[in-house]
Design a protein around this motif. Sequence first.
Motif, PDB file in Angstrom:
ATOM      1  N   UNK A 105       0.834  -1.198   0.000  1.00  0.00           N
ATOM      2  CA  UNK A 105       0.000   0.000   0.000  1.00  0.00           C
ATOM      3  C   UNK A 105       0.866   1.244   0.000  1.00  0.00           C
ATOM      4  N   UNK A 106       0.270   2.302  -0.507  1.00  0.00           N
ATOM      5  CA  UNK A 106       0.836   3.641  -0.403  1.00  0.00           C
ATOM      6  C   UNK A 106       0.004   4.395   0.622  1.00  0.00           C
ATOM      7  N   UNK A 135      -4.490   8.559   4.351  1.00  0.00           N
ATOM      8  CA  UNK A 135      -5.142   8.040   3.139  1.00  0.00           C
ATOM      9  C   UNK A 135      -4.304   6.890   2.584  1.00  0.00           C
ATOM     10  N   UNK A 136      -4.972   5.781   2.320  1.00  0.00           N
ATOM     11  CA  UNK A 136      -4.306   4.569   1.846  1.00  0.00           C
ATOM     12  C   UNK A 136      -4.790   4.207   0.444  1.00  0.00           C
ATOM     13  N   UNK A 137      -3.860   3.705  -0.354  1.00  0.00           N
ATOM     14  CA  UNK A 137      -4.180   3.041  -1.612  1.00  0.00           C
ATOM     15  C   UNK A 137      -3.597   1.635  -1.511  1.00  0.00           C
ATOM     16  N   UNK A 144      -4.170  -1.570  -8.021  1.00  0.00           N
ATOM     17  CA  UNK A 144      -5.008  -0.972  -6.983  1.00  0.00           C
ATOM     18  C   UNK A 144      -6.304  -1.757  -6.782  1.00  0.00           C
ATOM     19  N   UNK A 145      -6.610  -2.072  -5.509  1.00  0.00           N
ATOM     20  CA  UNK A 145      -7.794  -2.888  -5.233  1.00  0.00           C
ATOM     21  C   UNK A 145      -8.694  -2.301  -4.152  1.00  0.00           C
ATOM     22  N   UNK A 166       2.143   4.876   9.663  1.00  0.00           N
ATOM     23  CA  UNK A 166       3.091   4.226   8.761  1.00  0.00           C
ATOM     24  C   UNK A 166       4.536   4.625   9.037  1.00  0.00           C
ATOM     25  N   UNK A 167       4.800   5.087  10.268  1.00  0.00           N
ATOM     26  CA  UNK A 167       6.168   5.381  10.677  1.00  0.00           C
ATOM     27  C   UNK A 167       6.393   4.796  12.073  1.00  0.00           C
TER      28      UNK A 167
END
Length: 252
Positions: A105-106, A135-137, A144-145, A166-167
Amino acid sequence: MPREAPYLEVADSLRARILRGEWEVGFRLPSRAQLAEEYGVGRNVTQRAMDRLIIEGLLEGRAGSGTYVRKPRERMRMVRSRHRERRGGSPFRADMKERGQAGTWDAHSQARFPAPDSIAERLAINPGDPCVTTRYEFLADGRPVQLSESWEPMAITDGTPIVLPEMGPLAGTGVVDRMHSIGVEVETAVEVPRPARATQAQANLLGISVGDLVLEIERTYYDCDGRPVETADIVVPDVRWEVAYEFGVDRA
Protein backbone atom coordinates in the motif's frame (compact mmCIF):
# COMPACT_ATOMS: atom_id res chain seq x y z
CA MET A 1 -46.95 -2.00 -5.53
CA PRO A 2 -45.61 0.77 -7.84
CA ARG A 3 -44.01 -0.36 -11.09
CA GLU A 4 -40.30 -0.01 -11.65
CA ALA A 5 -39.08 2.71 -13.98
CA PRO A 6 -39.32 1.46 -17.59
CA TYR A 7 -35.53 1.41 -18.07
CA LEU A 8 -35.15 -0.83 -15.00
CA GLU A 9 -37.69 -3.28 -16.38
CA VAL A 10 -35.83 -3.37 -19.70
CA ALA A 11 -32.49 -3.77 -17.86
CA ASP A 12 -33.93 -6.68 -15.86
CA SER A 13 -35.05 -8.39 -19.05
CA LEU A 14 -31.73 -7.85 -20.84
CA ARG A 15 -29.84 -9.09 -17.79
CA ALA A 16 -31.95 -12.24 -17.64
CA ARG A 17 -31.33 -12.98 -21.32
CA ILE A 18 -27.58 -12.65 -20.82
CA LEU A 19 -27.50 -14.78 -17.66
CA ARG A 20 -29.50 -17.62 -19.20
CA GLY A 21 -27.13 -17.72 -22.17
CA GLU A 22 -29.38 -16.36 -24.91
CA TRP A 23 -26.58 -13.91 -25.71
CA GLU A 24 -23.07 -15.28 -25.19
CA VAL A 25 -19.84 -13.46 -24.39
CA GLY A 26 -18.82 -11.34 -27.36
CA PHE A 27 -22.33 -11.19 -28.81
CA ARG A 28 -23.24 -7.81 -30.29
CA LEU A 29 -26.61 -6.64 -28.98
CA PRO A 30 -29.27 -5.29 -31.32
CA SER A 31 -29.22 -1.53 -31.75
CA ARG A 32 -31.05 0.81 -29.39
CA ALA A 33 -33.69 1.36 -32.05
CA GLN A 34 -34.26 -2.38 -32.51
CA LEU A 35 -34.52 -2.98 -28.77
CA ALA A 36 -36.81 0.02 -28.37
CA GLU A 37 -39.14 -1.43 -30.98
CA GLU A 38 -38.98 -4.90 -29.42
CA TYR A 39 -39.83 -3.61 -25.93
CA GLY A 40 -42.23 -0.89 -27.05
CA VAL A 41 -40.28 1.93 -25.40
CA GLY A 42 -38.29 4.97 -26.46
CA ARG A 43 -34.65 4.82 -27.47
CA ASN A 44 -33.65 6.81 -24.37
CA VAL A 45 -35.16 4.02 -22.23
CA THR A 46 -33.10 1.30 -23.92
CA GLN A 47 -29.99 3.49 -23.70
CA ARG A 48 -30.43 3.92 -19.94
CA ALA A 49 -31.02 0.18 -19.56
CA MET A 50 -27.86 -0.64 -21.49
CA ASP A 51 -25.86 1.98 -19.58
CA ARG A 52 -26.94 0.32 -16.34
CA LEU A 53 -25.69 -3.08 -17.50
CA ILE A 54 -22.41 -1.52 -18.63
CA ILE A 55 -21.96 -0.16 -15.10
CA GLU A 56 -22.77 -3.60 -13.69
CA GLY A 57 -20.09 -5.13 -15.91
CA LEU A 58 -22.37 -7.30 -18.04
CA LEU A 59 -22.00 -5.22 -21.21
CA GLU A 60 -19.29 -3.11 -22.77
CA GLY A 61 -19.57 -0.37 -25.35
CA ARG A 62 -17.09 -0.24 -28.23
CA ALA A 63 -16.72 3.10 -29.96
CA GLY A 64 -18.18 3.02 -33.47
CA SER A 65 -19.06 -0.65 -33.19
CA GLY A 66 -21.90 -1.20 -30.75
CA THR A 67 -22.59 -2.83 -27.39
CA TYR A 68 -21.37 -6.34 -26.59
CA VAL A 69 -21.79 -8.96 -23.90
CA ARG A 70 -18.72 -8.69 -21.71
CA LYS A 71 -16.56 -11.51 -20.39
CA PRO A 72 -17.38 -11.92 -16.68
CA ARG A 73 -14.88 -10.18 -14.47
CA GLU A 74 -12.96 -12.15 -11.87
CA ARG A 75 -13.95 -11.09 -8.37
CA MET A 76 -12.12 -11.90 -5.18
CA ARG A 77 -13.95 -12.53 -1.92
CA MET A 78 -13.11 -10.26 1.00
CA VAL A 79 -14.12 -11.86 4.29
CA ARG A 80 -14.79 -9.43 7.13
CA SER A 81 -14.38 -11.39 10.35
CA ARG A 82 -13.33 -11.02 13.97
CA HIS A 83 -10.61 -13.58 13.18
CA ARG A 84 -9.17 -11.10 10.70
CA GLU A 85 -7.97 -8.92 13.59
CA ARG A 86 -6.31 -11.76 15.52
CA ARG A 87 -3.56 -12.58 13.06
CA GLY A 88 -1.10 -9.88 14.08
CA GLY A 89 0.56 -7.65 11.55
CA SER A 90 -1.46 -6.32 8.62
CA PRO A 91 -4.85 -7.98 7.95
CA PHE A 92 -4.73 -6.80 4.33
CA ARG A 93 -1.30 -8.31 3.73
CA ALA A 94 -2.50 -11.57 5.29
CA ASP A 95 -5.60 -11.56 3.07
CA MET A 96 -3.46 -11.14 -0.05
CA LYS A 97 -0.95 -13.79 1.04
CA GLU A 98 -3.79 -16.33 1.28
CA ARG A 99 -4.49 -15.62 -2.42
CA GLY A 100 -0.86 -15.89 -3.44
CA GLN A 101 -0.57 -12.16 -4.06
CA ALA A 102 1.70 -9.49 -2.66
CA GLY A 103 -0.28 -7.00 -0.58
CA THR A 104 1.26 -3.53 -0.43
CA TRP A 105 0.00 0.00 0.00
CA ASP A 106 0.84 3.64 -0.40
CA ALA A 107 -0.05 5.91 2.51
CA HIS A 108 0.04 9.62 3.28
CA SER A 109 -0.56 10.91 6.82
CA GLN A 110 -1.29 14.40 8.05
CA ALA A 111 -1.02 15.23 11.75
CA ARG A 112 -2.99 17.79 13.76
CA PHE A 113 -5.76 17.88 11.18
CA PRO A 114 -8.99 19.37 12.64
CA ALA A 115 -11.73 16.76 12.85
CA PRO A 116 -14.70 17.58 10.57
CA ASP A 117 -18.13 17.44 12.19
CA SER A 118 -18.98 13.98 10.82
CA ILE A 119 -15.66 12.46 11.93
CA ALA A 120 -15.86 14.14 15.35
CA GLU A 121 -19.26 12.56 15.88
CA ARG A 122 -17.93 9.11 14.98
CA LEU A 123 -14.94 9.52 17.31
CA ALA A 124 -16.94 11.13 20.16
CA ILE A 125 -14.67 14.18 20.16
CA ASN A 126 -15.27 17.87 19.55
CA PRO A 127 -15.29 19.24 16.00
CA GLY A 128 -11.89 20.70 15.29
CA ASP A 129 -10.03 18.45 17.74
CA PRO A 130 -6.65 17.42 16.27
CA CYS A 131 -6.47 14.05 14.52
CA VAL A 132 -4.05 12.13 12.38
CA THR A 133 -5.69 11.35 9.05
CA THR A 134 -4.13 8.81 6.69
CA ARG A 135 -5.14 8.04 3.14
CA TYR A 136 -4.31 4.57 1.85
CA GLU A 137 -4.18 3.04 -1.61
CA PHE A 138 -4.02 -0.75 -1.25
CA LEU A 139 -2.50 -2.84 -4.03
CA ALA A 140 -2.42 -6.55 -4.91
CA ASP A 141 0.59 -7.43 -7.04
CA GLY A 142 0.88 -3.72 -7.80
CA ARG A 143 -2.74 -3.37 -8.91
CA PRO A 144 -5.01 -0.97 -6.98
CA VAL A 145 -7.79 -2.89 -5.23
CA GLN A 146 -9.01 -0.80 -2.29
CA LEU A 147 -8.94 2.69 -0.77
CA SER A 148 -9.20 3.83 2.84
CA GLU A 149 -9.18 7.10 4.75
CA SER A 150 -8.43 6.68 8.46
CA TRP A 151 -8.81 9.09 11.39
CA GLU A 152 -7.28 8.73 14.87
CA PRO A 153 -7.68 11.24 17.74
CA MET A 154 -4.33 12.70 18.74
CA ALA A 155 -5.58 12.77 22.33
CA ILE A 156 -4.88 9.02 22.27
CA THR A 157 -1.66 8.74 20.26
CA ASP A 158 0.12 12.10 20.59
CA GLY A 159 3.60 11.72 22.04
CA THR A 160 3.71 7.96 21.40
CA PRO A 161 5.77 6.02 18.82
CA ILE A 162 2.60 5.16 16.86
CA VAL A 163 1.26 8.68 16.30
CA LEU A 164 1.90 8.27 12.56
CA PRO A 165 0.51 4.87 11.47
CA GLU A 166 3.09 4.23 8.76
CA MET A 167 6.17 5.38 10.68
CA GLY A 168 7.93 4.11 13.77
CA PRO A 169 8.50 0.58 15.11
CA LEU A 170 5.00 -0.67 14.26
CA ALA A 171 4.71 0.80 10.77
CA GLY A 172 2.69 -1.46 8.52
CA THR A 173 0.79 -3.24 11.29
CA GLY A 174 -2.93 -3.00 11.95
CA VAL A 175 -4.78 -0.67 14.28
CA VAL A 176 -5.34 -3.38 16.91
CA ASP A 177 -1.64 -4.16 17.33
CA ARG A 178 -0.61 -0.52 17.25
CA MET A 179 -3.09 0.49 19.92
CA HIS A 180 -2.13 -2.51 22.07
CA SER A 181 1.49 -1.29 22.09
CA ILE A 182 0.42 1.86 23.97
CA GLY A 183 -1.93 0.08 26.35
CA VAL A 184 -5.17 0.66 24.45
CA GLU A 185 -7.06 -2.61 24.00
CA VAL A 186 -9.38 -2.66 21.01
CA GLU A 187 -12.39 -4.81 21.80
CA THR A 188 -14.99 -4.09 19.13
CA ALA A 189 -15.16 -3.11 15.48
CA VAL A 190 -18.39 -1.80 13.99
CA GLU A 191 -18.82 -1.70 10.22
CA VAL A 192 -21.58 -0.02 8.23
CA PRO A 193 -21.53 -1.01 4.51
CA ARG A 194 -23.25 1.25 1.99
CA PRO A 195 -23.47 0.84 -1.82
CA ALA A 196 -22.31 3.84 -3.81
CA ARG A 197 -21.01 4.94 -7.20
CA ALA A 198 -17.35 5.76 -7.80
CA THR A 199 -16.45 9.43 -7.83
CA GLN A 200 -13.95 10.81 -10.32
CA ALA A 201 -11.18 10.76 -7.71
CA GLN A 202 -11.96 7.19 -6.64
CA ALA A 203 -12.18 6.00 -10.24
CA ASN A 204 -8.79 7.54 -11.06
CA LEU A 205 -7.11 5.81 -8.11
CA LEU A 206 -8.78 2.43 -8.60
CA GLY A 207 -8.57 2.26 -12.38
CA ILE A 208 -12.33 1.94 -12.83
CA SER A 209 -14.96 4.13 -14.48
CA VAL A 210 -16.81 7.01 -12.91
CA GLY A 211 -20.16 5.69 -11.69
CA ASP A 212 -18.98 2.09 -11.27
CA LEU A 213 -20.43 0.32 -8.27
CA VAL A 214 -18.37 0.46 -5.08
CA LEU A 215 -19.02 -0.60 -1.51
CA GLU A 216 -18.22 2.05 1.08
CA ILE A 217 -17.57 0.59 4.54
CA GLU A 218 -17.62 2.92 7.53
CA ARG A 219 -15.53 1.17 10.17
CA THR A 220 -14.93 2.27 13.75
CA TYR A 221 -12.77 0.57 16.39
CA TYR A 222 -13.72 0.82 20.09
CA ASP A 223 -11.64 0.07 23.18
CA CYS A 224 -12.78 -1.87 26.26
CA ASP A 225 -14.52 1.21 27.64
CA GLY A 226 -16.50 1.79 24.48
CA ARG A 227 -14.33 4.75 23.42
CA PRO A 228 -13.81 5.13 19.66
CA VAL A 229 -10.08 5.00 18.90
CA GLU A 230 -10.09 5.00 15.10
CA THR A 231 -12.59 5.38 12.28
CA ALA A 232 -12.12 4.82 8.57
CA ASP A 233 -13.96 4.98 5.28
CA ILE A 234 -13.03 1.99 3.11
CA VAL A 235 -13.86 1.92 -0.60
CA VAL A 236 -14.11 -1.48 -2.27
CA PRO A 237 -14.70 -1.68 -6.06
CA ASP A 238 -17.54 -4.09 -6.77
CA VAL A 239 -15.95 -5.21 -10.01
CA ARG A 240 -13.02 -6.74 -8.08
CA TRP A 241 -14.44 -7.77 -4.72
CA GLU A 242 -17.44 -9.42 -3.20
CA VAL A 243 -17.63 -8.82 0.54
CA ALA A 244 -18.71 -11.56 2.95
CA TYR A 245 -19.24 -11.15 6.70
CA GLU A 246 -18.38 -14.04 9.01
CA PHE A 247 -19.68 -14.16 12.58
CA GLY A 248 -19.99 -16.78 15.26
CA VAL A 249 -23.29 -18.23 16.42
CA ASP A 250 -23.74 -18.72 20.17
CA ARG A 251 -25.13 -22.10 21.16
CA ALA A 252 -28.09 -22.18 23.52
